[in-house]
Design a protein around this motif. Structure first.
Motif, mmCIF file in Angstrom:
data_model
loop_
_atom_site.group_PDB
_atom_site.id
_atom_site.type_symbol
_atom_site.label_atom_id
_atom_site.label_comp_id
_atom_site.label_asym_id
_atom_site.label_seq_id
_atom_site.Cartn_x
_atom_site.Cartn_y
_atom_site.Cartn_z
ATOM 1 N N LEU A 66 35.407 34.538 80.299
ATOM 2 C CA LEU A 66 34.574 35.364 81.409
ATOM 3 C C LEU A 66 33.760 36.247 80.774
ATOM 4 O O LEU A 66 32.510 36.420 80.731
ATOM 5 C CB LEU A 66 35.399 35.712 82.465
ATOM 6 C CG LEU A 66 36.071 34.620 83.609
ATOM 7 C CD1 LEU A 66 36.791 35.461 84.510
ATOM 8 C CD2 LEU A 66 34.656 34.017 84.397
ATOM 9 N N TYR A 70 29.680 36.652 79.738
ATOM 10 C CA TYR A 70 28.969 37.695 80.127
ATOM 11 C C TYR A 70 28.190 38.129 79.055
ATOM 12 O O TYR A 70 26.942 38.731 79.018
ATOM 13 C CB TYR A 70 29.884 38.509 80.805
ATOM 14 C CG TYR A 70 29.186 40.095 80.765
ATOM 15 C CD1 TYR A 70 28.008 40.282 81.851
ATOM 16 C CD2 TYR A 70 29.308 41.078 80.169
ATOM 17 C CE1 TYR A 70 27.584 41.554 82.099
ATOM 18 C CE2 TYR A 70 28.925 42.314 80.301
ATOM 19 C CZ TYR A 70 27.937 42.321 81.120
ATOM 20 O OH TYR A 70 27.407 43.746 81.295
ATOM 21 N N SER A 112 32.798 27.146 79.353
ATOM 22 C CA SER A 112 33.447 27.095 80.611
ATOM 23 C C SER A 112 32.591 26.976 81.779
ATOM 24 O O SER A 112 31.421 27.438 81.740
ATOM 25 C CB SER A 112 34.740 28.002 80.763
ATOM 26 O OG SER A 112 34.215 29.155 81.457
ATOM 27 N N ASP A 114 32.238 28.436 84.498
ATOM 28 C CA ASP A 114 32.176 29.834 85.083
ATOM 29 C C ASP A 114 30.800 30.039 84.592
ATOM 30 O O ASP A 114 29.887 30.812 85.125
ATOM 31 C CB ASP A 114 33.268 30.948 85.140
ATOM 32 C CG ASP A 114 34.378 30.527 85.623
ATOM 33 O OD1 ASP A 114 34.533 30.292 86.879
ATOM 34 O OD2 ASP A 114 35.390 30.139 84.968
ATOM 35 N N ALA A 115 30.671 29.973 83.296
ATOM 36 C CA ALA A 115 29.092 30.457 82.584
ATOM 37 C C ALA A 115 28.117 29.748 83.264
ATOM 38 O O ALA A 115 27.151 30.148 83.327
ATOM 39 C CB ALA A 115 29.423 30.116 81.089
ATOM 40 N N GLU A 266 33.926 42.688 83.854
ATOM 41 C CA GLU A 266 33.681 41.578 83.777
ATOM 42 C C GLU A 266 34.667 40.599 83.260
ATOM 43 O O GLU A 266 34.372 39.408 83.213
ATOM 44 C CB GLU A 266 32.571 41.468 82.390
ATOM 45 C CG GLU A 266 31.176 42.072 82.798
ATOM 46 C CD GLU A 266 30.477 41.672 83.927
ATOM 47 O OE1 GLU A 266 30.612 40.314 84.401
ATOM 48 O OE2 GLU A 266 29.958 42.511 84.761
ATOM 49 N N ASN A 268 37.219 40.220 85.095
ATOM 50 C CA ASN A 268 37.387 39.753 86.587
ATOM 51 C C ASN A 268 39.128 39.582 86.585
ATOM 52 O O ASN A 268 39.587 38.763 86.956
ATOM 53 C CB ASN A 268 36.935 38.411 86.781
ATOM 54 C CG ASN A 268 36.764 37.981 88.325
ATOM 55 O OD1 ASN A 268 37.517 38.861 89.094
ATOM 56 N ND2 ASN A 268 36.062 37.215 88.859
#
Length: 409
Positions: A66, A70, A112, A114-115, A266, A268
């Motif tokens: 994650l 970012y 991944s 999420d990106a 970031e 998370n």
């Protein structure tokens, strides 16, 4: 009775995670429920700690990737990808859709899902405006490919990491077996999208000028390439991919002088705590009867029909309880049969494209579109899923069956 109590607690945790009232983190409910389950004896404390230790490295990787995604965004990787996509499209909606499919598939595989959801979706919307295309096809593509294009690498999805250790495959071995299913699923999705959005792809609007294209962020691209190579090189030496992702994140953070506070934010950590707590809650449900039920349902052979059945069961369960709990439930039942294990991954990664609740990434995508004033239509999402999910499941499982035959020959 313990089965129904633990099942009700799991349902409550998932309902809160789906709704997220007032934007509160999922962990706000999940962590107290996990502690309650241990305190009331529904799950022995030793079993809960063992589950947390087992999930720990995987959740650590989640935090690192994650942060890596970012920081890649801070270096302009996604702005550059959007500009490149717009240039390739030549202001033709069909070419834009194809370019978005490529960009989203590669982003999901390397950085991944999420990106793709968090960082690429806003770029896709801007790119559609720049080229004068309707945003719906490209926006929905980012959601679908965040799930279905996450089949290629162990690091592409948290579900993959949960299953990877049990598969007995190396990093490159996993990629080799799943490459054909990955391509087959993406092609099936693309054909469905071309038909479903045929009216949008024929229409056009006035393009919006957005200044000059950004320069290629060479340093960041090199770091990401080295990180990807590091995943493959480090795994045979027993180095967890989380350490490789963390090293890549540090390499991207230093030139930007990113503060520790920002890096922690970031990463998370509340969501990471949610995943650990969810694992504890799911384990309680499994121990009180779910494991026995799943064992009766899951086939014990590796034929094509059995692979299709397992993928279908996984997809159904993902849409009933979300794909992360579905993976936690199904992996122990099939971990001794790698072929079925990989079929499970096709089900839990492709299946969530049917409903919003299938994966947390899809729910996050929905929130992002609302904030960008492009709210998705639930009916459209369901109709698109009813067409794409069965097609992609069948295509992916057929490709897996072929891939396994070649691997075994």
């Amino acid at each position: 009775m313990p089965f129904f109590i633990s099942g009700a607690l799991l349902a409550g945790v998932l309902a809160f995670a789906v709704g997220r009232p007032r934007g509160l983190p999922e962990a706000v409910v999940a962590v107290p429920v996990a502690l309650l389950i241990v305190a009331t004896g529904l799950l022995p404390a030793a079993d809960a700690l063992a589950e947390i230790r087992e999930l720990g490295p995987t959740v650590g990787f989640l935090a690192a990737v994650l942060l890596l995604a970012y920081l890649a965004g801070e270096h302009g990787v996604f702005r550059y990808a959007g500009a490149l996509t717009a240039r390739i499209s030549g202001r033709r909606p069909t070419r834009l859709l194809a370019a978005v499919f490529v960009a989203a598939s590669l982003t999901t595989a390397v950085l991944s899902l999420d990106a793709t959801v968090v960082l690429l979706t806003p770029v896709v919307l801007v790119t559609a405006a720049r080229t004068g295309a309707r945003p719906r096809p490209a926006a929905y593509a980012s959601a679908h490919l965040a799930n279905s294009a996450s089949l290629l690498l162990p690091v592409s999805n948290l579900t993959n990491l949960l299953a990877f250790a049990a598969s007995g495959l190396t990093f490159l071995g996993f990629a080799a077996v799943m490459a054909l299913p990955w391509v087959a699923v993406i092609l099936a999705e693309y054909l469905v999208f071309r038909w479903f959005f045929r009216a949008d792809l024929r229409a056009s609007a006035e393009p919006v000028e957005d200044g000059e294209d950004p320069a290629a962020p060479r340093y960041a691209l090199v770091v990401l390439a080295l990180t990807l190579a590091g995943f493959a090189v480090a795994q045979p030496f027993g180095v967890h991919p989380g350490w490789v992702a963390a090293a890549g994140a540090v390499a991207l953070a230093v030139p930007r002088r990113v503060s520790v506070t920002t890096m922690v934010r970031e990463a998370n950590l509340p969501f990471c705590a949610f995943v650990l707590a969810l694992g504890v809650v799911v384990l309680a449900v499994r121990q009180h009867g779910l494991d026995a039920l799943v064992e009766k349902v899951v086939p014990d052979r590796n034929g094509l029909l059995q692979l299709l059945a397992v993928a279908g069961i996984a997809a159904l369960l993902a849409n009933l309880v979300n794909n992360l709990p579905a993976t936690l439930v199904l992996v122990p039942a099939v971990q001794s049969r790698p072929a079925l294990l990989l079929a499970v991954l096709i089900g839990v990664n492709v299946g969530p494209n049917l409903t919003y609740v299938g994966s947390l990434a899809t729910l996050l995508w929905r929130q992002i579109l609302h904030t960008r004033e492009h709210p998705p239509d639930a009916g459209d999402f369901l109709r698109l899923g009813l067409l794409s999910v069965p097609a992609a499941l069948v295509a992916g499982v057929l490709a897996l069956w072929v891939s396994l035959h070649f691997a075994g020959s």
